[in-house]
Design a protein around this motif. Structure first.
Motif, PDB file in Angstrom:
ATOM      1  N   PHE A  81       0.909  -1.392  -0.006  1.00 14.35           N
ATOM      2  CA  PHE A  81       0.098   0.012  -0.095  1.00 14.35           C
ATOM      3  C   PHE A  81       1.033   1.319   0.124  1.00 14.35           C
ATOM      4  O   PHE A  81       2.044   1.369   0.366  1.00 14.35           O
ATOM      5  N   GLN A  82       0.421   2.493  -0.522  1.00 20.77           N
ATOM      6  CA  GLN A  82       0.893   3.587  -0.566  1.00 20.77           C
ATOM      7  C   GLN A  82       1.301   3.887   1.064  1.00 20.77           C
ATOM      8  O   GLN A  82       2.415   4.688   1.116  1.00 20.77           O
ATOM      9  N   GLN A  83       0.566   3.832   1.930  1.00 26.99           N
ATOM     10  CA  GLN A  83       0.722   4.205   3.274  1.00 26.99           C
ATOM     11  C   GLN A  83       1.570   2.848   3.900  1.00 26.99           C
ATOM     12  O   GLN A  83       1.313   3.046   5.080  1.00 26.99           O
ATOM     13  N   TYR A  84       2.090   2.093   3.363  1.00 22.19           N
ATOM     14  CA  TYR A  84       2.638   0.817   3.940  1.00 22.19           C
ATOM     15  C   TYR A  84       1.495  -0.341   4.731  1.00 22.19           C
ATOM     16  O   TYR A  84       1.964  -1.290   4.669  1.00 22.19           O
TER      17      TYR A  84
ATOM     18  N   GLU B 166      -6.539   1.066   5.292  1.00 20.38           N
ATOM     19  CA  GLU B 166      -5.582   0.250   4.561  1.00 20.38           C
ATOM     20  C   GLU B 166      -5.178  -0.977   5.584  1.00 20.38           C
ATOM     21  O   GLU B 166      -4.829  -2.065   4.960  1.00 20.38           O
ATOM     22  N   ALA B 272       1.751   3.553  12.047  1.00 23.16           N
ATOM     23  CA  ALA B 272       0.866   2.542  11.176  1.00 23.16           C
ATOM     24  C   ALA B 272       0.800   3.331   9.712  1.00 23.16           C
ATOM     25  O   ALA B 272       1.097   2.503   8.708  1.00 23.16           O
ATOM     26  N   VAL B 273       1.023   4.403   9.743  1.00 21.76           N
ATOM     27  CA  VAL B 273       0.968   5.158   8.361  1.00 21.76           C
ATOM     28  C   VAL B 273       2.095   6.339   8.706  1.00 21.76           C
ATOM     29  O   VAL B 273       2.501   6.492   9.640  1.00 21.76           O
ATOM     30  N   LYS B 274       2.419   6.948   7.530  1.00 17.12           N
ATOM     31  CA  LYS B 274       3.369   7.932   7.654  1.00 17.12           C
ATOM     32  C   LYS B 274       2.898   8.925   8.502  1.00 17.12           C
ATOM     33  O   LYS B 274       2.128   9.531   8.703  1.00 17.12           O
TER      34      LYS B 274
END
Lengths: 365, 275
Positions: A81-84, B166, B272-274
């Motif tokens: 995924f783009q956001q890992y 996601e 978890a996310v950037k």
């Protein structure tokens, strides 16, 4: 490992049609890039292949199996995924093991696969860390590792490099290419970055407004763009596109856009033979020469508006007969802004589009 | 120009008085509970207790406080568990499903949470009487769950909404069913929300007085607040015992909050996310 095929995929959200009539095939081991501006439907298409989104109509085949009714977990795919999307409460090792545990692999197999992937991606020393202790590049490696350990039929990448800084992006791009070569699996890669598409893809699928504009190799999409959209989207700086009209005058063809006129003489044969009507003429900046080329060409006199020095080369903005043209030249040009110059357009480098599709220009001797 | 030093002193003093003000009634009760009968009735009142534990013994033994503690524990725990079991999937669905008029559902939840209890007291009593729920613990748990659900759903839904979609999709691709994705990935990340919802629900059920008084008339079944309120006899006002019992009733809540405050302090989903 397997290829995949999409047939007549359509997708509507409410009254909005986001994908229309998408048909696409990829053979086993192929690196397919879905390229297009944001909002063109490329990510939705990837999510349909993954099963995260259901298509309104059409079929998805992975290998020789129709997967339309299968949930993502049963499609034997992996996605980056783009956001890992790493599980923040698990260590890197647990993140890598998660999918294998869900599939009830034995502890030995899990350990072995994690070892392999960690070695391949050089993340052995990160295995006991939590995702928040990793840098962006490291997180992306772990995300790729999580996909690799599963040994899926199909790898899906959703703009995986867009969160990384420019330098890291370049090095990860090279690594992804090596990885594909080494694993030999089918990969589908979504990006809006044409450089990524050109360097990674074996097959580029250019999309715009929910439909496929062109499917081809990087060379085909670059040198023979099938319509003005592809021509303008691929290449940097983008291709010069001049909207005008075509007029047949005895055996001569004339392209006109306001004051701008180009005479294509009898040496040029256009197939299919066009009538008079609107047309778009294109030429890539690097094909606009300041020195006369050997090939048959048209010469135009212009004024230099601005010169951008990129170090490796110069981007020259030109004005001619009310039209703007961009040329990309070697830095040893001595001209400066305001100078009058003659530019040369090789006929065999011209692109002509009639009714939004490409017609070929051939030189007859 | 402001002087950072005097500013700090003002701030510290402000905080000190605010905390003292809100703690004073409780402090007074703690002090009272440790006094002797003579001290309690003394006029003018004495400040410092002589450290007698006679009221604690009397509350626990003569007034059978253990029974009330046990009842409260059962009712509050059952309410918390049931409310969370129902609220978690409800909140998850509300947070995730594309639903038209979701704002109205959330608004409705908030409205229900703000209903004055007296409005529903009559109907609740009638329903419980009909289904035989009067004077039972489950008969009390039922309205408690109903009343705490909106807040629990609200808190949890807010948490779930903040977790990136996601992650859940990654879990699904990794081989999870929707339920597995919920309890293996989403729930551990929503732990701070779960703790918050659980503690608020527990505190509500532990402290609730009105419905407990209405539904439980049998002293054997009564919960702490009702039990303590009924210490008062026709001609007696056992201040000391009430104070001691109140201190005992408050202790579990303090322990609970201190124990879980680390869980409540979030930050678990960092990375978890950037970031």
């Amino acid at each position: 490992m397997a290829g995949f095929a999409l047939q007549g995929i359509e997708k509507t959200f409410g009254h909005t049609k986001v994908l229309q009539d998408i048909s696409l095939e990829a053979s086993d081991g192929e690196f397919v890039v879905l390229l297009g501006p944001s909002g063109c439907g490329k990510s939705t298409l990837l999510r349909i292949i993954a099963g995260l989104e259901a298509q309104t109509s059409g079929t998805v085949n992975i290998g020789d199996q129709v997967v339309d009714t299968l949930s993502p977990r049963d499609r034997d795919i992996a996605m980056v995924f783009q956001q890992y999307a790493l599980y923040p409460h698990l260590t890197v090792r647990e993140n890598l093991a998660f999918g294998l545990k869900m599939r009830k692999e034995s502890p030995n197999v899990i350990e072995e696969r994690i070892g392999e992937a960690a070695e391949l991606l050089e993340i052995q020393n990160l295995l006991d860390r939590k995702p928040k202790e990793l840098s962006g590049g490291q997180r992306q490696r772990v995300a790729i590792g999580r996909a690799i350990v599963r040994k899926p039929k199909l790898f899906l990448f959703d703009e995986p490099l867009s969160n990384l800084d420019a330098r890291l992006r370049t090095s990860m791009r090279v690594e992804l290419k090596k990885l594909h070569k080494r694993l030999g699996v089918t990969m589908v890669y979504v990006t809006h970055d044409q450089v990524e598409a050109m360097t990674l893809g074996e097959k580029i699928v250019v999309m715009d407004q929910g439909s496929i504009q062109q499917i081809g190799t990087p060379d085909q999409t670059y040198h023979q763009p099938s319509n003005p959209f592809v021509a303008g989207f691929i290449g940097n700086p983008p291709m010069n596109l001049i909207e005008g009209s075509l007029q047949t005058n005895l055996k001569n063809l004339e392209f006109r856009a306001g004051d701008f006129t180009l005479r294509l003489n009898a040496q040029v044969e256009v197939t299919p033979t066009p009538g008079s009507g609107s047309a778009i003429l294109g030429i890539r900046p690097e094909d606009v020469g300041l020195d006369p080329p050997g090939a048959i060409h048209i010469a135009l006199s212009c004024t230099i508006d601005v010169i951008e020095n990129l170090g490796g080369d110069h981007v020259v903005y030109l004005l001619t007969q009310g039209q703007r043209l961009v040329a990309r030249t070697t830095p040893n040009t001595i001209e400066k802004a305001g100078d009058s110059v003659t530019i040369y357009l090789p006929i065999n480098k011209l692109h002509l589009f009639i009714h939004d599709s490409r017609v070929s220009l051939d030189i007859v001797n | 120009m402001t002087n950072p030093f005097s500013e700090r002193i003002l701030l510290t003093l402000g905080i000190f008085f605010a905390v003292l003000g809100s703690l004073f009634p409780f402090l007074w009760f703690v002090l009272t509970s440790l006094k002797s009968q003579i001290q309690v009735e003394a006029i003018p009142p004495t400040w410092w207790p002589d450290g007698s534990v006679e009221f604690y013994c009397s509350a626990l033994i003569d007034h059978d406080l253990f029974n009330y503690i046990w009842n409260s524990l059962i009712v509050a725990s059952a309410t918390t568990v049931i409310a969370l079991v129902i609220a978690t999937p409800a909140a998850y669905a509300l947070a995730r499903i594309r639903l038209q008029g979701k704002v109205w559902v959330f608004g409705g939840l908030l409205c229900v949470a703000m209903f004055p209890q007296i409005v529903i007291a009559g109907p609740v009593w009638q329903i419980l009487e009909r289904i035989g729920g009067l004077n039972t613990h489950w008969g009390l748990v039922l309205p408690y769950v109903t009343l705490t659900l909106p807040l629990a759903v609200w808190i949890l839904a807010t948490f779930f909404q903040e977790l990136p979609l996601e992650l859940e999709e990654a879990a699904q691709i990794d081989g999870c069913t929707a339920w597995q994705a919920l309890y293996k990935v989403m729930l551990p990340l929503a732990a701070p929300g779960l703790f918050t919802a659980a503690i608020l629900t527990f505190i509500y059920a532990w402290n609730e007085f009105f419905f407990a008084l209405l539904i439980l008339t049998d002293p054997v079944k009564q919960t702490l607040p009702v039990g303590i309120a009924l210490f008062q006899g026709e001609f007696t006002m056992p201040w000391g015992e009430i104070a001691a019992a109140s201190v005992i009733a408050t202790l579990p809540l303090i322990v609970l909050v201190l124990l879980f405050q680390r869980g409540i302090i979030s930050g678990l989903s960092a990375g978890a996310v950037k970031g």
